[in-house]
Structure formats: C-alpha cells, structure tokens
Design a protein around this motif. Structure first.
Motif: not given
Length: 458
Positions: A247-248, A371-372, A411-412, A419-421
């Motif tokens: 997953s990207i 989202a977290r 980090t979301t 996972n977006y940083i």
C-alpha cells in the motif's frame, strides 16, 4: 452463441522450426471463446423482470466429461459452468455489464514435485472489482461429488511438508504448501505430488461495483475450470520470486523487483532460456530487465512508477509476471501477480508559532473525524513530547527551556488513508536561567555590602 476467437494454448516452445507442438503434446490444444449478448428488455426476457426477479443465473454446458478424472465422480455427466447477473436496481448502479476476460490460458499438464504457479487473473472491461474463490465443480445442475480425501478446495495430492493433507496453504515457501488461491489476484500455487492424477480447479470470479454511497454490490460472476493432469517429471518449471502486496500514498514514487530463473533439466548442457513477459494496469512505469551474471545467477526485473492522484484510481494496480521456459517438449509458464494499492493522502496540517519566553505553540488538524494523529517532538538533552490517537484537531503550548533545534513529526493514519508523515523543525533560543551563590555561613550587618557570584545558563 457465436465463436469470436480461437487461442492456441499448446504447451510447446516458441520456435516451431525446432519443436513441433503437435508431436510434442500428442495433439495441439486451443481455447475457443464464444460470445453472446442478452438484452433483458426484449419480450422473451422481460417476463423475468416483470415478475420481480432480478438475480439471474445462466448455465452453459461446455463439453461431455469423460471418466478420466481420479478425484471427482464425473463419468457420464456434462461439465456445466455458471454465469450470474444481478439486474436489481440500486442507487447509482448501471446495469450494463460485460463479463471479465481472462489474461492467461490454463496449462493443463504439470510435473510431479515441481512448484506450479498458475493464474486465473482476469480484467473487467467495465472496471468492476474482481475477487476469486474456489468453488465446487458443477454437472447438470448439481455439485459434483469428490472421491475420498479430496474436495473442491483440495482437488489433488499436493506437497504438505509431512503434515496430513489437506494442510494450511503457504504459497511463499520454496516448496509451496497446500493448494492456494489468492482471492485478490487470482494466482493459484501448488506442488503436485502424485503422478497420473487427473482433476480440475474451478474458480468463481465475482464482479463488484460501487453504488452512489460508495458501497460495493455484487453485480455478476463467472466460473472458470482449470483441467489438471499430473505427470511424472517432465521439465523443471520456471521459478519466479514471491510477489509484493503493498500500500502506498498517492503521488508517491514506488519501486519493486522480481527475479526469475530456470534450472537445468537432467541431461541438458545448459538450462532453458526463460522468456519474460508481463501484464499490468500501472501507468507510465519504467522497467529494467537485468540478465544474470556470474555473481547473480537470476534475471532481475525492476519496476518503478509514481502513483497518480487517488481520485483517478478505480482499482489496485497489478503487475503479473509470466515466465515461459521455452523448453522443446512440454514447456511451462509460471505466473505471479504483484499488487499495489494506492491510498489517499490525508489533508492533515501541522503549524507552529514561536511565542515570547521560549514558548512554542503547536496545532495539528485533520478534517476527517475517523482519522487519527500521533504528534511527537524531540530535542536537546533527550527532550521528548508525545501525544497519540488525536482526533480532528489538537493544540498545546510548550515552554522549551533548552536552546537548540527541535524536530516535530505528525503521523496521520486510519480510515483507508496511507500513513502520512509531516516533519518540520524549529530552533528555540531557550530560557535564561540565573544562578547565584552566597556565603551563608557569614554574618552580615545592616548596610554592609554583600558580595555573591552570579552565573547564567541557557
């Protein structure tokens, strides 16, 4: 029904001048595709819809079955495959539907004790999502019964590493264990162990389509039968490395590799020369195929691409590797599918504000309530500040006494996001700390000067 194509699937080498497929196989083989169009608005079919029926099943009798099967009781009955259609009206669903199309012909002959990598991979002209499952073989409207020890998801004897069959499948070991069908790619992996067994793997390909609310609905299915004959050792099958399932993030550059090789058969002076091909829906990718060297005896293929924006993507990307050994005799092709899912990049933000007194105000925000966020700040003297599982928005003001550079990381994750940083840095001046020393053992008189030492620290 009308025939619209004939596909030669003889298991022979590419060079017909060197190897004649008819004599090598004892008879050439082909796949013949027939096509029909059914318009349920016609008078003949309108009565079904008018009576409230909207789930249709079409049975297609293909050919007589012989008595050669060893794992199924099929003597004297006909092979039947089903096609299912859903004409139920649902919000946001178009009812026009094309059947999925297989990418590869099935190879019916397999060598004993050789890893076998086949694929039922299909593409859908309508862009529907496909899933794959093993299903019982059908004959004249009923499920075929299997002989003792076999069943539809275990139709022949396969390698189980000493465990009583049927065993838990593992397609990624050097010797694949069990009988494995990948539900998302259609890859079938097994290692047959008993020569002269004759069976079939029947796969149902389900078609799903999103409605206006974003939920998936089953709108149709089709069935495919793969005829399996296990022979005494014929030829080493090509070996292809295990595929990736990744997953990207959207707009992220991603690279993956695959290796393939073919071992020498007994009596061969040199191994077969594998022929590499691929099928993919990845746009604008680069591919480098590096031949084997003295230090690396396998072929290596490197693929790179940049994922487009999430909104332009309907289904996961796939890259199916097919390696044909080009052996003159009974040739084999191994197929394995890489799958890459592209996830949306969350619209999270991280802002920082410097305040007087060496204070730092930080604010993190993500618009999606599901989202977290995890926030982490590190700095000099092992400073560490962490907050986890934050929702929507978060604000805090910190007093950072020590001067130096601080690292902020947000980090979301969650709700289908990648996972977006977000990373940032800030330099703080720190607070001025005043220290003084005075002789407390000495007596002091009124109006007498007092001397003490003062030092600062930042």
């Amino acid at each position: 029904m009308t025939r619209d194509s004939v596909w030669d699937v003889s298991q022979s080498c590419f060079s017909q001048q060197v190897c004649n497929s008819t004599t090598a196989l004892g008879g050439s083989m082909s796949i013949q595709r027939y096509r029909t169009i059914i318009n349920f608005r016609d008078t003949l079919y309108r009565q079904f819809l008018g009576s409230g029926c909207c789930e249709m099943t079409l049975n297609v009798t293909l050919r007589p079955r012989g008595g050669q099967y060893t794992s199924m009781s099929v003597s004297g009955v006909n092979l039947v495959l089903e096609v299912g259609l859903s004409l139920c009206r649902k919000a946001g669903l178009t009812l026009h539907n094309n059947s999925s199309l297989q990418l590869f012909p099935w190879q019916n002959q397999h060598s004993q004790n050789q890893p076998t990598y086949q694929s039922f991979r299909a593409i859908d002209p309508d862009g529907d999502s496909l899933s794959y499952e093993l299903t019982p073989a059908l004959a004249n409207g009923f499920n075929i019964s299997y002989t003792s020890g076999f069943r539809y998801d275990y139709p022949l004897s396969v390698y189980c590493a000493g465990v009583k069959a049927p065993c838990a499948a593992n397609p990624n070991t050097t010797q694949p264990r069990g009988f494995f069908l990948d539900a998302s790619t259609g890859d079938l992996v097994f290692e047959p162990t008993s020569p002269s067994e004759v069976s079939a793997a029947v796969v149902r390909i389900n078609e799903f389509r999103r409605d206006s609310s974003g939920r998936y609905a089953l709108i149709g299915y089709s069935m495919v039968e793969g005829y399996i004959v296990t022979r005494l050792y014929i030829n080493n099958h090509p070996i292809v490395s295990n595929p990736v399932n990744a997953s990207i993030c959207e707009r992220e550059r991603y690279c993956f590799s695959t290796t393939y090789s073919d071992a020498k058969n007994p009596g061969q002076a040199a191994p077969d020369t594998p022929v590499f091909r691929y099928f993919t829906n990845i746009p604008n990718f680069s591919l480098v195929n590096t031949p084997p060297t003295r230090f690396n005896p396998v072929n290596t293929v490197n693929v790179c691409f940049t994922a487009p924006a999430f909104d332009s993507i309907k289904e996961p990307y796939f890259f199916t590797v097919a390696v044909f050994d080009n052996f003159c005799g009974t040739a084999f092709e191994s197929r394995r599918t890489h799958q890459i899912r592209v996830r949306r990049k969350p619209a999270s933000t991280l802002t920082k504000t410097l305040l007087p007194g060496s204070r730092l105000a930080v604010a993190a925000k993500v618009p999606d309530s599901l989202a977290r966020m995890d926030l982490r700040i590190t700095g000099p003297n092992n400073y560490r500040y962490e907050r986890s599982a934050l929702r929507n928005q978060y604000f805090d003001t910190l007093r950072l006494f020590t001067a130096g550079e601080y690292c902020l990381e947000l980090t979301t994750y969650g709700n289908g996001y990648c996972n977006y940083i977000i990373r940032d840095t800030v330099r703080m001046n720190g607070c001025l700390t005043l220290q003084h020393q005075i002789d407390t053992q000495k007596a002091y008189c009124r109006n007498q000067p007092v001397v003490f030492r003062v030092s600062t620290q930042n």
